[in-house]
Write an enzyme that holds these catalytic residues in place. Structure first.
Site, PDB file in Angstrom:
ATOM      1  N   ASP A 121      -5.604  -2.925   4.298  1.00 56.63           N
ATOM      2  CA  ASP A 121      -4.470  -2.009   4.315  1.00 56.63           C
ATOM      3  C   ASP A 121      -3.165  -2.739   4.020  1.00 56.63           C
ATOM      4  OD1 ASP A 121      -3.243   0.438   4.411  1.00 56.63           O
ATOM      5  OD2 ASP A 121      -2.996   0.459   6.588  1.00 56.63           O
ATOM      6  N   HIS A 135      -1.660   2.105   2.697  1.00 51.42           N
ATOM      7  CA  HIS A 135      -1.616   3.557   2.865  1.00 51.42           C
ATOM      8  C   HIS A 135      -0.210   4.125   2.690  1.00 51.42           C
ATOM      9  CE1 HIS A 135      -0.614   2.683   7.208  1.00 51.42           C
ATOM     10  NE2 HIS A 135       0.158   3.739   7.031  1.00 51.42           N
ATOM     11  N   SER A 170       4.944   2.077   9.673  1.00 54.11           N
ATOM     12  CA  SER A 170       3.882   1.446   8.896  1.00 54.11           C
ATOM     13  C   SER A 170       4.457   0.544   7.816  1.00 54.11           C
ATOM     14  CB  SER A 170       2.992   2.511   8.250  1.00 54.11           C
ATOM     15  OG  SER A 170       2.231   3.186   9.216  1.00 54.11           O
TER      16      SER A 170
END
Length: 484
Positions: A157, A127, A232
């Site tokens: 992911d 993402h 992230s």
């Protein structure tokens, strides 16, 4: 795969520190002793060292090895909105409630981890880079490089990038089986753009699923080390400086750290990386079963010793499970050497294996424990496929150029049912990609018209010119896209 939530604090990792520091001070080092001396915590942990010059316990020497391997990722995604006529603009505003003309390039921010210094390979979250037209990597020493995408896997992911850069530092990858609840951990990333930020905590739980749900393969490490937006793709490391996970999500009402963060574990990382390097994507197989969790009623009715395992409710004829002799009513309790708690554990374990791989599967039948060998098979999708890049008989399909569109796969468990069409591939920099479509998207409606399947999708495009207002389901969320 034990799942348990341990409520505690990062201070647990330091319980032996006062005793250890007292011991170091009592045994005063000689003048020629090293500046940093290991502090012996429980189990011989050497992540903490005693700086005799300053008289403090510190992790600085460990972090000097770790932080150079964590990079900052900045992305740029060009606007996917085309030039529209006044009539088209009116229709777009009617569907979306806003004008698309002022939407410019979008910037994104995240983190990544160098996992192979020689090859320049960087692991991050999908993402973070999904749909990006430009990906810039900034190293700790402020050098900047443009990255290429080696491959991505939205279902875990994860994404693998490559840069051409000398003098890189990489992290060693730990074995997932060595991780335990209560282990001291360190998160390194770039929250809110603040590079090389370090937070610490413990492993709070293992085998977690994201409470927000979604059709993904999830087997997360849960940690209370602070993770915030921008973290992230960053590193979660153990007290030896080994990578144990890629930070990927948080649970928070405010959007900032609430002490519940999730990281993709190295078991998943190793398998996904190997396939991304070989194929540029992850090729998953199936064993040909429908499964469900056990409940107290089923446990009592089947006379099972516990609620652990995955109950087989249906076996596909001539599938891998059928060939291995499995039957409806069998309860799978282990796969490929891993004990299973529930059906999601079995799904994750199978999803990590490349089609063609054989594994042991252990199950209960009539109160007896049995083990047999099973070969994971390639998913055979018996459905039509529409390549929008090569369709000449429907001129309006040019609006979706670069996308491959199919009926929705049978194995997807979707929130809003099976009506719609599935985007199975999107070529980078294609017209479909610039419009914002992504692999895995489900198109539910076009211009307020529900779409049941691929035939209705083709019929609609044959009878209607663009632009099109699409209602799209992506990762369990509904969004709107305009396609010219």
């Amino acid at each position: 795969m034990k799942k348990a939530l341990i409520l505690t604090t990062a201070a647990v990792g330091l319980v032996a520190a006062p005793l250890a520091m007292s011991q170091v001070i009592q045994d005063t080092p000689q003048p020629d002793a090293p500046l940093f001396q290991p502090v012996q915590l429980l189990g011989g942990n050497d992540s903490m060292t005693f700086d005799r010059r300053r008289g403090v316990i510190t992790m600085a020497p460990l972090l000097e090895r770790v932080t150079p391997a964590v990079v900052s990722i900045n992305t740029v995604t060009e606007s996917g909105t085309p030039d529209l006529t006044d009539d088209q603009m009116e229709m777009f505003e009617r569907f979306f409630g806003q004008s698309p003309r002022n939407r410019g390039p979008r910037a994104g921010l995240g983190s990544g981890v160098v996992v192979d210094a020689n090859e320049g390979l960087i692991l991050t979250n999908n993402h973070v880079v999904d749909g990006a037209d430009e990906i810039q990597i900034t190293l700790e020493d402020r050098r900047e490089f443009m990255a290429d995408v080696v491959g991505t896997d939205p279902q875990t992911d994860l994404a693998l990038l490559r840069i051409d850069a000398p003098r890189l530092s990489a992290l060693d990858i730990a074995e997932t089986d060595d991780i335990m609840v209560g282990d001291y951990v360190i998160a390194v990333g770039n929250p809110f753009g603040l590079s090389s930020t370090v937070t610490s905590g413990i492993v709070s739980a293992l085998g977690r699923e994201n409470p927000r749900g979604g059709d993904r393969y999830e087997d997360y490490i849960q940690t209370d080390a602070a993770i915030n937006p921008g973290n992230s793709g960053g590193a979660l490391v153990n007290s030896k400086g080994e990578l144990i996970g890629i930070n990927t999500a948080i649970v928070s009402r405010s959007g900032s750290s609430a002490g519940i963060g999730f990281a993709v574990p190295t078991r998943t990382i190793r398998n996904v990386m190997a396939q991304l390097m070989e194929f540029g994507e992850v090729r998953r197989g199936r064993i040909g079963v429908l499964i469900r969790d056990l409940d107290p009623e089923l446990r009592e009715g089947l006379d099972l010793p516990s609620l652990r395992g995955a109950l087989i409710s249906e076996v596909v004829e001539d599938g891998a499970a059928d060939k291995a002799g499995l039957e409806p009513g069998d309860v799978v309790i282990a796969f490929n050497g891993e004990e299973l708690d529930d059906s999601s554990d079995l799904r994750n374990a199978v999803g990590l294996l490349t089609p063609g791989t054989s594994a042991d599967i252990t199950y209960l039948r009539d109160g007896k424990r049995r083990t047999t060998r099973i070969t994971v098979e390639v998913v055979e999708e018996d459905r039509d496929e529409l390549d929008a890049s090569a369709t000449d008989d429907i001129p309006s399909m040019e609006s979706f150029s670069g996308a491959t569109i199919t009926d929705i796969p049978d194995d997807l468990d979707l929130r809003d049912g099976d009506d719609g069409v599935f985007i199975s591939t999107v070529r980078r920099n294609s017209r479909a990609a610039r419009a914002g479509l992504q692999r895995g998207d489900i198109i539910r409606r076009i211009n307020r018209t529900p779409i049941a399947d691929l035939d209705e999708f083709e019929d609609f495009l044959s009878d209607n010119d663009g632009p099109y207002a699409l209602v799209v389901e992506r990762n369990g969320r509904t969004m709107f896209l305009g396609v010219r």
